[in-house]
Enzyme design. Structure first.
Site, PDB file in Angstrom:
ATOM      1  N   GLU A  44      28.970 -17.980  -3.424  1.00  0.00           N
ATOM      2  CA  GLU A  44      28.114 -18.451  -4.524  1.00  0.00           C
ATOM      3  C   GLU A  44      27.531 -19.826  -4.220  1.00  0.00           C
ATOM      4  O   GLU A  44      28.200 -20.674  -3.622  1.00  0.00           O
ATOM      5  CB  GLU A  44      28.932 -18.511  -5.822  1.00  0.00           C
ATOM      6  CG  GLU A  44      29.434 -17.153  -6.288  1.00  0.00           C
ATOM      7  CD  GLU A  44      30.187 -17.203  -7.610  1.00  0.00           C
ATOM      8  OE1 GLU A  44      30.196 -18.267  -8.270  1.00  0.00           O
ATOM      9  OE2 GLU A  44      30.766 -16.171  -7.981  1.00  0.00           O
TER      10      GLU A  44
ATOM     11  N   GLU B 267      21.999 -13.278 -10.158  1.00  0.00           N
ATOM     12  CA  GLU B 267      22.753 -12.890 -11.365  1.00  0.00           C
ATOM     13  C   GLU B 267      22.190 -13.588 -12.600  1.00  0.00           C
ATOM     14  O   GLU B 267      22.021 -14.819 -12.630  1.00  0.00           O
ATOM     15  CB  GLU B 267      24.243 -13.225 -11.198  1.00  0.00           C
ATOM     16  CG  GLU B 267      25.052 -12.868 -12.449  1.00  0.00           C
ATOM     17  CD  GLU B 267      26.551 -12.785 -12.244  1.00  0.00           C
ATOM     18  OE1 GLU B 267      27.029 -12.924 -11.100  1.00  0.00           O
ATOM     19  OE2 GLU B 267      27.253 -12.572 -13.245  1.00  0.00           O
TER      20      GLU B 267
ATOM     21  N   LYS C 153      30.336 -12.692   0.852  1.00  0.00           N
ATOM     22  CA  LYS C 153      29.393 -13.219  -0.148  1.00  0.00           C
ATOM     23  C   LYS C 153      29.947 -14.529  -0.692  1.00  0.00           C
ATOM     24  O   LYS C 153      31.144 -14.630  -0.943  1.00  0.00           O
ATOM     25  CB  LYS C 153      29.199 -12.221  -1.297  1.00  0.00           C
ATOM     26  CG  LYS C 153      28.313 -12.764  -2.424  1.00  0.00           C
ATOM     27  CD  LYS C 153      27.915 -11.701  -3.422  1.00  0.00           C
ATOM     28  CE  LYS C 153      28.894 -11.464  -4.527  1.00  0.00           C
ATOM     29  NZ  LYS C 153      29.263 -12.654  -5.315  1.00  0.00           N
TER      30      LYS C 153
ATOM     31  N   ASP D 273      33.931 -10.820  -1.309  1.00  0.00           N
ATOM     32  CA  ASP D 273      33.600 -12.088  -1.971  1.00  0.00           C
ATOM     33  C   ASP D 273      34.497 -13.204  -1.453  1.00  0.00           C
ATOM     34  O   ASP D 273      35.694 -12.998  -1.240  1.00  0.00           O
ATOM     35  CB  ASP D 273      33.857 -11.937  -3.476  1.00  0.00           C
ATOM     36  CG  ASP D 273      32.640 -12.284  -4.301  1.00  0.00           C
ATOM     37  OD1 ASP D 273      31.657 -12.815  -3.740  1.00  0.00           O
ATOM     38  OD2 ASP D 273      32.670 -12.002  -5.519  1.00  0.00           O
TER      39      ASP D 273
ATOM     40  N   ASP E  74      35.079 -11.096  -6.579  1.00  0.00           N
ATOM     41  CA  ASP E  74      36.184 -11.853  -7.185  1.00  0.00           C
ATOM     42  C   ASP E  74      36.292 -11.525  -8.668  1.00  0.00           C
ATOM     43  O   ASP E  74      37.217 -11.971  -9.350  1.00  0.00           O
ATOM     44  CB  ASP E  74      36.053 -13.361  -6.921  1.00  0.00           C
ATOM     45  CG  ASP E  74      34.781 -13.969  -7.493  1.00  0.00           C
ATOM     46  OD1 ASP E  74      33.959 -13.227  -8.074  1.00  0.00           O
ATOM     47  OD2 ASP E  74      34.607 -15.197  -7.345  1.00  0.00           O
ATOM     48  N   SER E  75      35.357 -10.688  -9.181  1.00  0.00           N
ATOM     49  CA  SER E  75      35.495 -10.141 -10.533  1.00  0.00           C
ATOM     50  C   SER E  75      36.802  -9.358 -10.654  1.00  0.00           C
ATOM     51  O   SER E  75      37.255  -9.082 -11.765  1.00  0.00           O
ATOM     52  CB  SER E  75      34.307  -9.233 -10.877  1.00  0.00           C
ATOM     53  OG  SER E  75      34.113  -8.274  -9.866  1.00  0.00           O
TER      54      SER E  75
HETATM   55  O1  KIV Z   1      32.470 -10.662  -8.309  1.00  0.00           O
HETATM   56  C1  KIV Z   1      31.571  -9.851  -8.564  1.00  0.00           C
HETATM   57  O2  KIV Z   1      31.804  -8.711  -8.978  1.00  0.00           O
HETATM   58  C2  KIV Z   1      30.197 -10.277  -8.373  1.00  0.00           C
HETATM   59  C3  KIV Z   1      29.124  -9.395  -8.929  1.00  0.00           C
HETATM   60  C4  KIV Z   1      29.071  -9.571 -10.386  1.00  0.00           C
HETATM   61  C5  KIV Z   1      27.821  -9.659  -8.278  1.00  0.00           C
HETATM   62  O3  KIV Z   1      29.965 -11.309  -7.818  1.00  0.00           O
END
Ligand code: KIV
Length: 294
Positions: free
Chosen positions: A115, A182, A113, A83, A44-45
């Site tokens: 959080e 992280e 993934k 994500d 989600d970055s």
């Molecule tokens: O969203 C992302 O890129 C991440 C990484 C920083 C692990 O969660």
């Protein structure tokens, strides 16, 4: 070799480090695939790197699906993780399974993934029960930026350090097959990596993790200005892109580009006829000689 849940777990048992990068588009995915990187995260970055938001909170499930499906078309052997964005799993276990399912069916990811540690074990369990592999993400969880009060290293005091160890054990017990750590101090991340049977993937968590992940624009040096402490620039692609853009701009303006070798040719006879017809009709395509004759 095709990377799978089992091959990634085997790598930990064999003491072989796992490489992972973020990726958000087809052409970069192809380059990463050809480089032999084990896994890609459509993180989600992308809200920050691709969409220009100041944090990851506005990213939607549709945004991740759009980018993940594009990435998937460039991959063969690289393992693909999508994500789960903010509020796509926190709201209920039902939402978590439904949205994880969309990332697999529409985004063509092989795992999701999410959080959080002990607070999201119900969601992890339910997604795993739907046969969708889960990567957990603990330590600094950017979707909690408002609760954390900024992007800060986590686990520096006893309570928080013990909480992160508990989170790691909780997500493993809930069925996560891998966990991202992280911004966790190196020694704490190493201890967790030794305690768990599932691989740990560090970002700002030192060399004791079972693998590493970086945001690809960070490691290529595509952003000038702020560089997080844990990032290494493996190239300076940003400067190289700017140099090429400037050179293109200058060559367009000086008419050096396009040059003879970039042009397509036409039969002189065809062109003569085009000039004759267009000059008769008074069109601006008429050549100099035709105009003189008219
Ligand atoms: O969203 C992302 O890129 C991440 C990484 C920083 C692990 O969660």
């Amino acid at each position: 070799m095709k990377n799978t849940v089992t091959s990634l777990q085997q790598m930990k048992r064999d003491g072989e480090k796992i490489s992972m990068l973020t990726c958000y588009d087809y052409s970069t995915a192809r380059l990463i695939e050809e480089s032999g990187i084990n896994a890609i995260l459509v993180g989600d970055s992308l809200g920050m790197t691709m969409m220009g938001y100041s944090d990851t909170l506005p990213v939607t499930v549709d945004d991740i699906i759009h980018h993940c499906a594009s990435v998937s078309r460039g991959l063969k052997d690289t393992f693909l993780v999508a994500d789960m964005p903010f509020m796509s799993y926190q709201t209920s276990v039902y939402d978590a399974v439904k949205n994880a399912g969309r990332l697999i069916k529409e985004g063509h990811a092989q795992a999701v993934k999410l959080e959080g540690g002990a607070t999201v074990v119900e969601q992890i369990r339910a997604i795993v029960n739907a046969d969708i592999p889960v990567v957990a993400h603990i330590g600094l969880t950017p979707q909690s930026i408002n609760a954390f009060g900024g992007f800060k290293v986590q686990g520096k005091n006893i309570d928080r350090a013990l909480q992160i160890v508990e989170d790691a054990k909780a997500v493993e017990a809930a069925g996560a097959f891998m966990v991202t750590l992280e911004c966790v101090p190196e020694e704490l991340a190493t201890l967790i990596s030794n305690e768990l049977t599932i691989p740990t993937i560090g970002i700002g968590a030192g060399n004791g993790c079972d693998g590493q992940v970086l945001v690809y624009q960070d490691m290529l040096g595509m952003f000038s200005g702020f560089k997080p402490k844990f990032v290494k620039h493996f190239a300076n692609i940003g400067e190289e892109m700017k140099r090429a853009f400037k050179e293109y701009d200058a060559e367009v303006k000086s008419k050096a580009f396009p040059a003879e070798e970039h042009n397509f040719k036409i039969d002189e006879e065809v062109m003569r006829e085009v000039r004759r017809v267009t000059s008769k009709k008074g069109l601006s395509l008429a050549g100099e000689d035709e105009r003189k004759m008219a």
